[in-house]
Motif scaffolding. Structure first.
Motif, short mmCIF file in Angstrom:
data_model
loop_
_atom_site.label_atom_id
_atom_site.label_comp_id
_atom_site.label_asym_id
_atom_site.label_seq_id
_atom_site.Cartn_x
_atom_site.Cartn_y
_atom_site.Cartn_z
N ASN A 457 38.23 -40.56 11.70
CA ASN A 457 38.76 -41.39 12.79
C ASN A 457 37.88 -42.62 13.04
N GLN A 484 40.07 -45.31 21.16
CA GLN A 484 40.84 -44.33 21.94
C GLN A 484 42.23 -44.11 21.34
N LYS A 485 42.83 -45.18 20.85
CA LYS A 485 44.17 -45.08 20.27
C LYS A 485 44.13 -44.27 18.97
N SER A 487 41.81 -42.03 18.00
CA SER A 487 41.36 -40.65 18.20
C SER A 487 42.25 -39.85 19.14
N GLY A 488 42.99 -40.55 20.00
CA GLY A 488 43.75 -39.86 21.03
C GLY A 488 42.88 -39.35 22.16
N MET A 489 41.64 -39.79 22.20
CA MET A 489 40.69 -39.31 23.20
C MET A 489 40.43 -40.35 24.28
N ASP A 490 40.04 -39.87 25.43
CA ASP A 490 39.47 -40.74 26.47
C ASP A 490 37.98 -40.87 26.16
N THR A 554 37.25 -35.75 27.30
CA THR A 554 37.97 -36.42 26.21
C THR A 554 39.47 -36.11 26.26
N SER A 556 41.18 -34.35 24.60
CA SER A 556 41.71 -34.09 23.27
C SER A 556 40.51 -33.77 22.39
N LYS A 558 38.66 -33.33 18.37
CA LYS A 558 38.77 -33.79 16.98
C LYS A 558 39.40 -32.69 16.12
#
Length: 614
Positions: A457, A484-485, A487-490, A554, A556, A558
């Motif tokens: 990522n 963030q986009k 990984s989908g994470m904050d 996060t 979300s 990994k």
């Protein structure tokens, strides 16, 4: 509608419109004519600048940088170095005393502006040391272009920092940040930082530069030489064309760059080669015993550009020049100035790899270095270590290519003088603190993201960052948005802790209990920065099992990482001090327990991260 309500409504609309303002960037086209007096180390210059205002704002003033005005006693740079003493930049002081304070009068830097005009009409201007404020007769309206003409003369300063005459290796002239340079204007306003020794910022510009200099000189520059058959060094069959004053005329062009830099010396030689699907590379250096390692550089530089192009995005310019000059290493458009004397190829290539990587994280991805130096130097250092690990594999394999930087960070933290990376480049109080907050923590910003989101990522984030923002001026928010986009994470929490504070990461193994059919481990967070934790065990038959303990912030987790497969556990709330997990292995089955076998996490105390089972 009541007046107060109407005012509030108008304010809300204006704020919404401000947030919706499309991205823009200014542009300039320089045409310069320079006449150098090599004996006196001075030159006369005139230039025309076609400046395009792509902003939605009407500009009533413009600003120029006059960087060389800093190189004199009692300048702001001299004052800053003097106030910092031994805590400042070691290149600017000796035994805690500013080197600028003792510059002889005839070697003080100077850029003396004779006049400046807009569309042929004289303009009023003020010199504020390294900044020139120009009052316009005609405001520059949005989406319009105006023409500035100006004439000046300059004294090439004693070589103290980056620019100047007679550097310590004997190079005659290092001409960097040497011309009146229009400042950048963007959503944050004019970038008018005083020059006291650190970084630069500018709009993307085109350059058409004519340099007249004694015919015995060879010029190296970041650009495309238009007349190689008329000057010394670039064509074996060249017939040097001189004017009546026995000066050769060098004609250079460059497009879509932040600056134009050059260097001149009578003892330079020039070698060149083509990188497959890459730039034409020029090596410009003094040919002597101390620089003979340059003769071995071609295969390493070729592979370097190929690795950079593959992992970080394609180098877009047609040429690149490594030029012996300056006081260490400093990057410019299509070239770098580096010291040429080197003990071995790895030493020389390390310098070339760092400065060359600035073509990505300074030129093509042109962040405001004065405001976000960690995005420039830190990302560049990451690329340098990534590539150098492949060019010169260590004799004893490291757990990851950034292990040395992580260890250096841990050792530095013990000194207790760290300063936040968010500080402006020139406003750090301690030179070492600037180095670590900018170079090291900037590099480890990416290393930590690779650990948090997975290396695949991170690689995709860097590629998308290049694809979306090359040849523009991205900010830290732009990079974080992509991370963030992908990984989908904050990740805002991590950005805040790592860049805005000096808080540290410190996880440890507090307790291990072995039962008949399982083992229970208690982990503890002794630090101030929360992180996800990869906890691994190695069994007695050398099998490694990893348990991913996500951090709740996060939202979300990994899904994969190049450092092995893992099983995802329940998340660890950032407010919770301890975390307990039970694994289906007995003491007799275990050899080692540990936090992050890849050793990427920037944990400041590694002593309690591993347990050897005996």
């Amino acid at each position: 509608m009541r007046k107060s309500v109407a005012i509030l409504f108008a304010f809300i609309i204006s704020q919404f419109q401000a947030q919706q303002t499309p991205y823009y960037q200014q542009a300039a086209k320089y045409k310069m004519d320079i006449d150098v007096n090599a004996e006196k180390f001075t030159y006369n210059g005139n230039q025309t600048i076609q400046y395009t205002n792509n902003s939605p704002d009407e500009l009533k003033v413009v600003y120029f940088h006059l960087y060389w005005n800093a190189f004199k006693p009692n300048s702001m740079m001299d004052q800053r170095v003097g106030n910092q003493g031994k805590n400042g930049d070691s290149r600017l002081q000796k035994d805690g005393i500013s080197r600028l304070a003792s510059i002889p009068k005839d070697q003080e830097g100077a850029q003396n502006i004779h006049w400046i005009k807009q569309n042929g009409k004289d303009l009023k201007f003020e010199i504020q040391e390294t900044i020139m404020k120009v009052y316009l007769n005609e405001p520059i309206k949005p989406n319009s272009t105006t023409a500035f003409t100006m004439e000046w003369d300059a004294v090439i300063p004693q070589q103290i920092r980056r620019s100047g005459r007679n550097n310590r290796e004997g190079v005659d002239m290092t001409m960097t940040q040497w011309y009146p340079k229009i400042a950048e204007y963007d959503y944050d306003g004019w970038a008018t930082f005083d020059y006291v020794g650190r970084e630069f910022h500018a709009p993307f510009s085109d350059f058409d530069v004519t340099i007249k200099i004694n015919k015995d000189y060879v010029v190296g520059a970041g650009g495309i030489l238009q007349n190689p058959t008329e000057v010394k060094g670039y064509d074996a069959n060249a017939k040097i064309k001189t004017e009546k004053d026995k000066k050769a005329v060098w004609k250079w062009t460059a497009k879509n760059m932040l600056d134009f830099a050059w260097s001149a010396d009578r003892d330079y030689i020039v070698k060149s080669f083509d990188v497959p699907e890459g730039p034409k590379v020029f090596l410009v250096y003094q040919n002597n015993e101390k620089t003979k390692v340059w003769e071995q550089a071609q295969p390493y530089v070729t592979k370097y550009f190929q690795l950079m192009n593959s992992h970080f995005g394609k180098y877009v310019y047609p040429t690149y020049a490594f030029i012996q000059g300056g006081d260490g290493g400093m990057e410019y458009g299509m070239c770098t100035m580096i010291l040429g004397e080197a003990q071995d190829m790895e030493g020389l290539m390390g310098l070339m790899a760092h400065e060359g990587a600035h073509s990505w994280y300074q030129q093509m991805l042109a962040t405001n270095e004065s405001m976000h130096p960690w995005m420039d130097e830190g990302f560049t250092s990451y690329a340098e270590n990534f590539v150098m690990n492949q060019l010169f594999p260590p004799k004893e394999p490291l757990p990851n290519p950034f292990a040395n930087s992580l260890n250096a960070y841990r050792n530095f933290i013990k000194k207790g003088i760290e300063e936040p990376a968010v500080w402006l480049g020139d406003h750090h109080d301690n030179g070492s603190a600037y180095t670590y907050s900018t170079y090291v923590k900037g590099e480890l910003y990416l290393v930590q993201l690779g650990y948090i989101m997975g290396e695949q990522n991170l690689a995709e984030t860097l590629k998308q960052y290049y694809n979306q923002w090359s040849m523009k001026h991205p900010s830290d928010r732009d990079f974080l948005h992509i991370a963030q986009k992908v990984s989908g994470m904050d990740l805002k929490w991590f950005h805040h802790y790592w860049i805005n504070t000096t808080k540290t990461i410190d996880y440890g193994i507090k307790d291990v209990k072995y039962d008949a059919k399982s083992t229970t481990i208690t982990l503890v967070n002794n630090g101030q920065v929360p992180m996800p934790v990869d906890f691994s065990v190695m069994t007695t038959d050398k099998k490694i099992i990893t348990y991913q303990i996500p951090l709740n912030m996060t939202h979300s987790w990994k899904e994969k990482d190049i450092y092995g497969d893992f099983k995802t556990m329940e998340y660890w709330p950032w407010t919770q001090k301890e975390y307990t997990l039970t694994i289906p292995y007995t003491k007799s089955q275990l050899a080692v327990l540990g936090i992050d076998f890849s050793q990427r996490i920037a944990d400041v105390n590694m002593e309690n991260n591993f347990v050897e089972v005996k």
